[in-house]
Write an enzyme that holds these catalytic residues in place. Structure first.
Site, PDB file in Angstrom:
ATOM      1  N   LYS A 156       0.833  -1.209   0.000  1.00  0.00           N
ATOM      2  CA  LYS A 156       0.000   0.000   0.000  1.00  0.00           C
ATOM      3  C   LYS A 156       0.865   1.254   0.000  1.00  0.00           C
ATOM      4  O   LYS A 156       0.629   2.185  -0.776  1.00  0.00           O
ATOM      5  CB  LYS A 156      -0.922   0.018   1.219  1.00  0.00           C
ATOM      6  CG  LYS A 156      -1.912   1.181   1.196  1.00  0.00           C
ATOM      7  CD  LYS A 156      -2.607   1.369   2.533  1.00  0.00           C
ATOM      8  CE  LYS A 156      -1.705   2.068   3.526  1.00  0.00           C
ATOM      9  NZ  LYS A 156      -2.396   2.458   4.775  1.00  0.00           N
ATOM     10  N   ASP A 174      -6.461   1.149   1.190  1.00  0.00           N
ATOM     11  CA  ASP A 174      -6.452   1.383   2.634  1.00  0.00           C
ATOM     12  C   ASP A 174      -7.779   0.903   3.204  1.00  0.00           C
ATOM     13  O   ASP A 174      -8.566   0.222   2.522  1.00  0.00           O
ATOM     14  CB  ASP A 174      -6.207   2.858   2.940  1.00  0.00           C
ATOM     15  CG  ASP A 174      -7.369   3.750   2.502  1.00  0.00           C
ATOM     16  OD1 ASP A 174      -8.284   3.249   1.790  1.00  0.00           O
ATOM     17  OD2 ASP A 174      -7.379   4.922   2.880  1.00  0.00           O
TER      18      ASP A 174
END
Length: 260
Positions: A156, A174
């Site tokens: 991420k 997220d």
């Protein structure tokens, strides 16, 4: 909003066909495999997002790719507001890998003490800074495989850096995007990687670059975790979430810059 890195590749304008700033019904068709929506519905969802937030930006403050990398690494299990409060002072004294290494774990900890898990994050930031100096000539790599080799950097974080610093179309999943992907049935998956893969496959190419920011901001300010604000949602008529409370989309108008 404080310090910002204005690289050439950050937030380029997407190629968008928006003949009219209006919501329009999506054509009926077959659902795209892996999602509850048709191709026309998916296109309309992101067309509306592009009108509502034509130039979406990440909310983490930074001055260059290195400080962006640090800020994103610090943001795990912390709010952007909290991270920005700490890094405004930090980045004035340590905005390069060399300066961060010279700062050391203990002194860095003094700057980020208000951020969750700060002790471990301080160790990781110093370690990744050291790795950048020793292995990459103090330059943040623009390759995901290299980025995830750095201490404390996961997929991420790497995706955010690739998008915001290097202009690559990525999907940084997220908690907001993971929730929306599953709640709306847009890209259901049991893991962030599953959601990422589906979104990258179904989002029209002309909207892909800004898509992760649109979804994050939509999840943060409209499709909230505890109670989605459906009356403020521009895709309420298309949304297939079981818990939605409105079928009427909010007015499709560009938001003012401070709300983007």
């Amino acid at each position: 909003m404080g310090l910002k890195y204005r690289g050439v590749m950050e937030n380029p304008k997407p190629k968008i066909d928006q003949n009219a700033v209006t919501a329009r019904p999506a054509k009926v068709g077959r659902r795209v495999p892996g999602t509850r929506y048709t191709a026309a519905e998916i296109h309309e969802i992101f067309r509306r997002f592009s009108i509502q937030r034509p130039e979406p930006k990440g909310e983490l403050e930074h001055v260059n790719p290195f400080t962006l990398l640090v800020a994103v690494a610090l943001s795990a299990q912390a709010t952007d507001v909290g991270v920005n409060k700490a890094t405004r002072v930090l980045f004035k004294v340590a905005d390069t890998p060399e300066k961060m290494v010279a700062l050391g774990v203990e002194r860095l900890g003094e700057y980020i003490r208000t951020i969750g898990l700060w002790r471990n994050k301080a160790k990781n930031v110093i370690a990744l800074s050291q790795a950048l100096v020793e292995k990459y000539g103090s330059v943040v790599p623009d390759d995901r495989d290299e980025l995830v080799k750095l201490p404390g950097v996961g997929r991420k974080t790497a995706n955010v850096v690739l998008s915001m610093a290097f202009g690559q179309a990525t999907m940084a999943v997220d908690t907001h995007i993971f929730r929306i992907g599953n709640r709306l049935g847009l890209a259901p998956g049991k893991t962030p990687d599953e959601v990422e893969a589906k979104l990258m496959k179904i989002i029209p190419s002309e909207y892909l670059y800004h898509a992760h920011h649109w979804l994050i901001l939509h999840g943060r300010y409209v499709c909230k975790a505890r109670r989605p604000e459906c009356s403020a949602c521009v895709i309420a008529d298309i949304c297939k979430a079981a818990e939605k409370t409105s079928e009427i989309p909010a007015p499709l108008v560009p938001l003012p810059p401070q709300a983007i």
